[in-house]
Design a protein around this motif. Sequence first.
Motif, PDB file in Angstrom:
ATOM      1  N   GLU A 134      31.184 -13.669 -31.790  1.00 12.64           N
ATOM      2  CA  GLU A 134      31.259 -14.235 -30.432  1.00 12.64           C
ATOM      3  C   GLU A 134      30.244 -15.363 -30.227  1.00 12.64           C
ATOM      4  O   GLU A 134      30.525 -16.340 -29.535  1.00 12.64           O
ATOM      5  CB  GLU A 134      31.090 -13.125 -29.386  1.00 12.64           C
ATOM      6  N   ILE A 135      29.060 -15.216 -30.829  1.00 16.08           N
ATOM      7  CA  ILE A 135      28.061 -16.293 -30.720  1.00 16.08           C
ATOM      8  C   ILE A 135      28.595 -17.557 -31.399  1.00 16.08           C
ATOM      9  O   ILE A 135      28.538 -18.656 -30.844  1.00 16.08           O
ATOM     10  CB  ILE A 135      26.701 -15.855 -31.324  1.00 16.08           C
ATOM     11  N   LEU A 136      29.148 -17.382 -32.585  1.00 17.02           N
ATOM     12  CA  LEU A 136      29.690 -18.531 -33.313  1.00 17.02           C
ATOM     13  C   LEU A 136      30.835 -19.191 -32.526  1.00 17.02           C
ATOM     14  O   LEU A 136      30.901 -20.418 -32.416  1.00 17.02           O
ATOM     15  CB  LEU A 136      30.177 -18.067 -34.688  1.00 17.02           C
ATOM     16  N   ASP A 137      31.699 -18.368 -31.950  1.00 20.76           N
ATOM     17  CA  ASP A 137      32.808 -18.923 -31.154  1.00 20.76           C
ATOM     18  C   ASP A 137      32.282 -19.714 -29.963  1.00 20.76           C
ATOM     19  O   ASP A 137      32.823 -20.762 -29.602  1.00 20.76           O
ATOM     20  CB  ASP A 137      33.704 -17.793 -30.617  1.00 20.76           C
ATOM     21  N   PHE A 138      31.245 -19.187 -29.334  1.00 17.91           N
ATOM     22  CA  PHE A 138      30.669 -19.855 -28.164  1.00 17.91           C
ATOM     23  C   PHE A 138      30.120 -21.227 -28.557  1.00 17.91           C
ATOM     24  O   PHE A 138      30.373 -22.226 -27.888  1.00 17.91           O
ATOM     25  CB  PHE A 138      29.562 -18.965 -27.589  1.00 17.91           C
ATOM     26  N   VAL A 139      29.400 -21.261 -29.668  1.00 12.26           N
ATOM     27  CA  VAL A 139      28.809 -22.528 -30.128  1.00 12.26           C
ATOM     28  C   VAL A 139      29.916 -23.525 -30.494  1.00 12.26           C
ATOM     29  O   VAL A 139      29.851 -24.708 -30.149  1.00 12.26           O
ATOM     30  CB  VAL A 139      27.866 -22.271 -31.331  1.00 12.26           C
ATOM     31  N   ARG A 140      30.944 -23.045 -31.168  1.00 11.37           N
ATOM     32  CA  ARG A 140      32.075 -23.929 -31.529  1.00 11.37           C
ATOM     33  C   ARG A 140      32.745 -24.491 -30.284  1.00 11.37           C
ATOM     34  O   ARG A 140      33.099 -25.662 -30.215  1.00 11.37           O
ATOM     35  CB  ARG A 140      33.108 -23.143 -32.342  1.00 11.37           C
ATOM     36  N   MET A 141      32.923 -23.621 -29.311  1.00  8.66           N
ATOM     37  CA  MET A 141      33.572 -24.061 -28.062  1.00  8.66           C
ATOM     38  C   MET A 141      32.709 -25.156 -27.403  1.00  8.66           C
ATOM     39  O   MET A 141      33.213 -26.200 -27.000  1.00  8.66           O
ATOM     40  CB  MET A 141      33.734 -22.837 -27.141  1.00  8.66           C
ATOM     41  N   LEU A 142      31.384 -24.923 -27.338  1.00 11.29           N
ATOM     42  CA  LEU A 142      30.514 -25.919 -26.695  1.00 11.29           C
ATOM     43  C   LEU A 142      30.519 -27.236 -27.463  1.00 11.29           C
ATOM     44  O   LEU A 142      30.509 -28.313 -26.869  1.00 11.29           O
ATOM     45  CB  LEU A 142      29.070 -25.403 -26.618  1.00 11.29           C
ATOM     46  N   ALA A 143      30.499 -27.140 -28.792  1.00 14.09           N
ATOM     47  CA  ALA A 143      30.429 -28.362 -29.611  1.00 14.09           C
ATOM     48  C   ALA A 143      31.789 -29.050 -29.704  1.00 14.09           C
ATOM     49  O   ALA A 143      31.874 -30.214 -30.077  1.00 14.09           O
ATOM     50  CB  ALA A 143      29.916 -28.033 -31.005  1.00 14.09           C
ATOM     51  N   GLY A 144      32.852 -28.304 -29.366  1.00 15.04           N
ATOM     52  CA  GLY A 144      34.196 -28.884 -29.414  1.00 15.04           C
ATOM     53  C   GLY A 144      34.750 -29.024 -30.821  1.00 15.04           C
ATOM     54  O   GLY A 144      35.643 -29.836 -31.062  1.00 15.04           O
ATOM     55  N   VAL A 145      34.200 -28.268 -31.772  1.00 13.72           N
ATOM     56  CA  VAL A 145      34.732 -28.292 -33.147  1.00 13.72           C
ATOM     57  C   VAL A 145      34.763 -26.881 -33.727  1.00 13.72           C
ATOM     58  O   VAL A 145      34.015 -26.001 -33.289  1.00 13.72           O
ATOM     59  CB  VAL A 145      33.884 -29.182 -34.103  1.00 13.72           C
TER      60      VAL A 145
END
Length: 304
Positions: A133-144
């Motif tokens: 979930e942390i990784l998904d959150f970071v990906r979502m914020l970075a847009g990649v």
Amino acid sequence: MDFEKILAEISDEIQPFFGEGKVANYIPALANVDPRKFGMALVTLDNELFEIGDSREKFSIQSISKVYSLCMALQQEDQALWKRVGLEPSGNPFNSLVQLEYEKGIPRNPFINAGALVVIDVLLNHLKNPKAEILDFVRMLAGVDDIYYDYAVAKSERETGFTNAALINFMRSHKNIHHPIDQILDVYYHQCSIAMSCVELANSLLFQANNGLERGSKKRILAANQAKRLNAIMLTCGFYDEAGEFAFRVGVPGKSGVGGGIVGVIPNELAIAVWSPELNNHGNSVLGIKALELFTKKTGLSIF
Ligand code: GLN
């Protein structure tokens, strides 16, 4: 403003400062990074991207990850969190044991290591699969999508993280840690090992320049008031015992990591990231601070 020209000037002007710091070597897997790397990227609220140097090369974000986990914890339990972690600059190194003893297991702020461990303990109340979930959150914020943990770095840190183990055990003895220690450390070392580029880092924190709203989709990441507070914590605590000097020299909220990255936020304007692996003895990037100091000086953009 001609950001392209300004970044080019900065990239020239920081050259004499190479060699002043040292690449972090207390985490063996970080010691091999090329000290001559330098990258910078900024994204404006109009979605314009400017970059220079190694701005697309991924590196270990380390403590910058504490911003993401704090943000996720704030989405879950804003008030309760502040009973277990303080809000004052530490004036001490990021892994200080002495301070934690004086303060009876309540970390000074969420960005020193002890504070970040409590934040993860809070997150574990809410997340089913915290690492994913942390990784998904970071990906979502970075847009990649192509942002990953660096398992070699996480493993290396786990094998040598004796001080972090001491901090968390001490907090446990003061009943400020509720989940299994190994589980929290595992999440912590993984979040620190996330590899990202300057472009991704700048994109990921643009919402902090936009009052908590994600730029593209207008999705709300944090309430405006929470985004204001997160910026305040970055300003006062983002650079450990160098937070005062960073505010003095640069004048923007930001967060550093011992991988040599720094992200800065200029509310209502832009987010900016810089990477240069050589650190000063506070664990902050020498050229990174210099570059951001030059940026706010040349542009006149800061929060002051
Ligand atoms: N993973 C590092 C540690 O726990 C993070 C420190 C940092 O970036 N300041 O020591």
